[in-house]
Design a protein around this motif. Structure first.
Motif, PDB file in Angstrom:
ATOM      1  N   VAL A  22       0.701  -1.187  -0.006  1.00 38.92           N
ATOM      2  CA  VAL A  22       0.006  -0.088  -0.026  1.00 38.92           C
ATOM      3  C   VAL A  22       0.747   1.340  -0.087  1.00 38.92           C
ATOM      4  CG1 VAL A  22      -1.705   1.281   1.364  1.00 38.92           C
ATOM      5  CG2 VAL A  22      -1.806  -1.207   1.220  1.00 38.92           C
ATOM      6  N   GLY A  23       0.360   2.291  -0.672  1.00 39.97           N
ATOM      7  CA  GLY A  23       1.261   3.410  -0.892  1.00 39.97           C
ATOM      8  C   GLY A  23       0.995   4.517  -0.038  1.00 39.97           C
ATOM      9  N   PRO A  24       1.973   5.644  -0.107  1.00 36.88           N
ATOM     10  CA  PRO A  24       1.620   6.613   0.823  1.00 36.88           C
ATOM     11  C   PRO A  24       0.546   7.654   0.795  1.00 36.88           C
ATOM     12  CG  PRO A  24       3.349   7.134  -0.555  1.00 36.88           C
ATOM     13  CD  PRO A  24       2.781   5.841  -0.936  1.00 36.88           C
ATOM     14  N   GLU A  25       0.293   8.925   1.315  1.00 40.05           N
ATOM     15  CA  GLU A  25      -0.649   9.747   1.378  1.00 40.05           C
ATOM     16  C   GLU A  25      -0.478  10.169  -0.122  1.00 40.05           C
ATOM     17  OE1 GLU A  25       1.061  10.067   5.623  1.00 40.05           O
ATOM     18  OE2 GLU A  25       1.906   9.758   3.556  1.00 40.05           O
ATOM     19  N   GLY A  26       0.504  10.444  -0.676  1.00 42.61           N
ATOM     20  CA  GLY A  26       0.310  10.786  -2.015  1.00 42.61           C
ATOM     21  C   GLY A  26       0.499   9.961  -3.337  1.00 42.61           C
ATOM     22  N   GLY A  27       0.588   8.619  -2.794  1.00 44.77           N
ATOM     23  CA  GLY A  27       0.382   7.590  -3.811  1.00 44.77           C
ATOM     24  C   GLY A  27       1.708   7.297  -4.404  1.00 44.77           C
ATOM     25  N   PHE A  28       1.757   6.378  -5.244  1.00 45.73           N
ATOM     26  CA  PHE A  28       3.138   5.987  -6.092  1.00 45.73           C
ATOM     27  C   PHE A  28       3.212   6.827  -7.330  1.00 45.73           C
ATOM     28  CE2 PHE A  28       3.810   2.151  -3.743  1.00 45.73           C
ATOM     29  CZ  PHE A  28       2.788   1.455  -3.312  1.00 45.73           C
ATOM     30  N   ASP A  29       4.381   7.197  -7.411  1.00 45.04           N
ATOM     31  CA  ASP A  29       4.742   7.991  -8.821  1.00 45.04           C
ATOM     32  C   ASP A  29       4.875   7.015 -10.048  1.00 45.04           C
ATOM     33  OD1 ASP A  29       8.299   8.566  -8.368  1.00 45.04           O
ATOM     34  OD2 ASP A  29       7.241   6.812  -9.237  1.00 45.04           O
ATOM     35  N   ASP A  30       4.863   7.270 -11.002  1.00 44.38           N
ATOM     36  CA  ASP A  30       4.579   6.755 -12.411  1.00 44.38           C
ATOM     37  C   ASP A  30       5.942   5.764 -12.424  1.00 44.38           C
ATOM     38  OD1 ASP A  30       3.116   9.333 -14.496  1.00 44.38           O
ATOM     39  OD2 ASP A  30       2.203   8.089 -12.927  1.00 44.38           O
ATOM     40  N   ALA A  31       6.964   6.143 -12.151  1.00 43.40           N
ATOM     41  CA  ALA A  31       8.045   5.154 -12.170  1.00 43.40           C
ATOM     42  C   ALA A  31       7.942   3.958 -11.221  1.00 43.40           C
ATOM     43  CB  ALA A  31       9.420   6.000 -11.912  1.00 43.40           C
ATOM     44  N   GLU A  32       7.606   4.183  -9.859  1.00 43.15           N
ATOM     45  CA  GLU A  32       7.304   3.247  -8.805  1.00 43.15           C
ATOM     46  C   GLU A  32       6.160   2.443  -9.407  1.00 43.15           C
ATOM     47  OE1 GLU A  32       8.592   5.631  -5.040  1.00 43.15           O
ATOM     48  OE2 GLU A  32       6.607   5.900  -5.701  1.00 43.15           O
ATOM     49  N   ARG A  33       5.254   2.715 -10.045  1.00 41.42           N
ATOM     50  CA  ARG A  33       4.016   2.102 -10.394  1.00 41.42           C
ATOM     51  C   ARG A  33       4.313   0.772 -11.356  1.00 41.42           C
ATOM     52  NH1 ARG A  33       0.573   5.458 -10.346  1.00 41.42           N
ATOM     53  NH2 ARG A  33      -0.821   4.597  -8.661  1.00 41.42           N
ATOM     54  N   ALA A  34       5.351   1.651 -12.379  1.00 44.91           N
ATOM     55  CA  ALA A  34       5.693   0.730 -13.479  1.00 44.91           C
ATOM     56  C   ALA A  34       6.755  -0.603 -12.959  1.00 44.91           C
ATOM     57  CB  ALA A  34       6.385   1.694 -14.619  1.00 44.91           C
ATOM     58  N   ALA A  35       7.410   0.029 -12.183  1.00 47.67           N
ATOM     59  CA  ALA A  35       8.432  -0.861 -11.475  1.00 47.67           C
ATOM     60  C   ALA A  35       7.674  -2.210 -10.836  1.00 47.67           C
ATOM     61  CB  ALA A  35       9.445  -0.127 -10.494  1.00 47.67           C
ATOM     62  N   VAL A  36       6.592  -1.719  -9.908  1.00 46.97           N
ATOM     63  CA  VAL A  36       5.974  -2.882  -9.258  1.00 46.97           C
ATOM     64  C   VAL A  36       5.238  -3.591 -10.215  1.00 46.97           C
ATOM     65  CG1 VAL A  36       4.261  -3.131  -7.507  1.00 46.97           C
ATOM     66  CG2 VAL A  36       5.605  -1.340  -7.133  1.00 46.97           C
ATOM     67  N   ARG A  37       4.592  -2.908 -11.178  1.00 48.92           N
ATOM     68  CA  ARG A  37       3.639  -3.879 -12.299  1.00 48.92           C
ATOM     69  C   ARG A  37       4.494  -4.623 -13.029  1.00 48.92           C
ATOM     70  NH1 ARG A  37      -1.596  -2.587 -13.657  1.00 48.92           N
ATOM     71  NH2 ARG A  37      -2.700  -1.531 -12.345  1.00 48.92           N
ATOM     72  N   ASN A  38       5.746  -4.284 -13.232  1.00 49.28           N
ATOM     73  CA  ASN A  38       6.787  -5.192 -14.014  1.00 49.28           C
ATOM     74  C   ASN A  38       7.275  -6.219 -13.272  1.00 49.28           C
ATOM     75  OD1 ASN A  38       5.935  -3.778 -16.289  1.00 49.28           O
ATOM     76  ND2 ASN A  38       7.730  -2.221 -16.084  1.00 49.28           N
ATOM     77  N   HIS A  39       7.167  -6.285 -11.951  1.00 50.08           N
ATOM     78  CA  HIS A  39       7.895  -7.092 -11.328  1.00 50.08           C
ATOM     79  C   HIS A  39       7.032  -8.693 -11.453  1.00 50.08           C
ATOM     80  CE1 HIS A  39       9.308  -9.574  -7.675  1.00 50.08           C
ATOM     81  NE2 HIS A  39      10.309  -8.525  -7.584  1.00 50.08           N
ATOM     82  N   PRO A  40       7.683  -9.602 -11.586  1.00 51.35           N
ATOM     83  CA  PRO A  40       6.841 -10.988 -11.693  1.00 51.35           C
ATOM     84  C   PRO A  40       6.216 -11.663 -10.651  1.00 51.35           C
ATOM     85  CG  PRO A  40       9.621 -11.185 -11.440  1.00 51.35           C
ATOM     86  CD  PRO A  40       9.097  -9.627 -11.677  1.00 51.35           C
ATOM     87  N   GLN A  41       6.385 -10.935  -9.413  1.00 53.55           N
ATOM     88  CA  GLN A  41       5.520 -11.670  -8.527  1.00 53.55           C
ATOM     89  C   GLN A  41       4.279 -10.745  -8.099  1.00 53.55           C
ATOM     90  OE1 GLN A  41       8.653 -12.792  -8.082  1.00 53.55           O
ATOM     91  NE2 GLN A  41       7.889 -14.628  -8.644  1.00 53.55           N
TER      92      GLN A  41
END
Ligand code: SAM
Length: 232
Positions: A183-202
């Motif tokens: 779960v992200g912080p008050e301001g949410g994830f930034d685009d780079a972080e969101r992409a990094a998580v979404r690209n993670h195999p697990q």
């Protein structure tokens, strides 16, 4: 009460400091009274008060009431929040039965460090209040990049993405392997972080519904859904 040393029948236990104060002044225990002790390893025991002194309370362990719990293998990876909100995250995740709390530092985190002593106290008090027989681990804060890099391959990382993801009833229901909720912080994830998580195999993106929840609400909603559907 959680005590540091493993318990066994017949063992003498000395409780001092704030815990002794709680027993003698708040619970007003007296010799012959019973106190429930947990050691976070063997389980929950009843102990008999043998002495209430100035320095502490002496007890003798009698019998085991419950084995150490075996909560679902579910971790909460929560971005650090402003203190009172992260205190709530620690308390509610403990009540909801998570096995491990991994604080995460992301680019939009307002807070970037955790008072670990204080976190342990909050988690211990929450575990005592909800009668858990084990404490969740509270890990040291990790940057999101480091978390993803070291992520264990057998564990699914359900990524609570306010931009959308699989409905929980779909994602959690079929899942019976080790899991975690991010779960992200008050301001949410930034685009780079969101992409990094979404690209993670697990990683699997999940939605907690059509509204934008406060981070602490997202933690409660996500953990409660997991415990209801795949956990306890
Ligand atoms: N980016 C959000 C915004 O537009 O205001 C702020 C982030 S929200 C307050 C904090 C975190 O809660 C998010 O990063 C996400 O992890 C989680 N969250 C909130 N609402 C959600 C939802 N409907 N579905 C999935 N996750 C959600």
């Amino acid at each position: 009460l959680f005590v540091p040393d493993p318990l066994a029948a017949g063992m003498a236990v000395e409780v001092e400091g704030p815990q002794a104060h709680y027993l003698s002044r708040v619970m007003r225990v007296a010799p012959g009274g019973a106190v429930v002790l947990c050691d976070n390893t063997t389980g929950e025991w009843v102990a008999e008060v043998t002495e209430v002194g100035k320095r502490g309370v002496s007890l003798t362990v009698r019998e085991r009431l419950r084995e150490r719990e075996n909560v679902p293998d579910f971790w909460l990876c929560a971005a650090l929040l402003k203190k009172p909100n992260f205190d709530l995250v620690l308390e509610k995740a403990t009540e909801l039965g998570v096995r491990r709390i991994q604080p995460v530092i992301t680019r939009r985190c307002v807070a970037d460090k955790l008072n670990e002593e204080r976190a342990r106290t909050i988690v211990t008090e929450a575990a005592e209040q909800c009668a858990r027989t084990a404490l969740p681990d509270v890990a040291e804060p990790l940057r999101l990049e480091a978390l993803l890099k070291a992520w264990p391959e057998e564990r699914t990382l359900f990524f609570a993405d306010e931009n959308g993801g699989a409905p929980i009833k779909e994602a959690f229901a079929i899942h019976n392997a080790p899991a975690a909720l991010l779960v992200g912080p008050e301001g949410g994830f930034d685009d780079a972080e969101r992409a990094a998580v979404r690209n993670h195999p697990q990683a699997r993106a999940i939605s907690l519904g059509p509204r934008i929840l406060r981070a602490e609400t997202a933690v409660i909603a996500g953990c409660a859904s997991w415990m209801a559907m795949a956990g306890d």
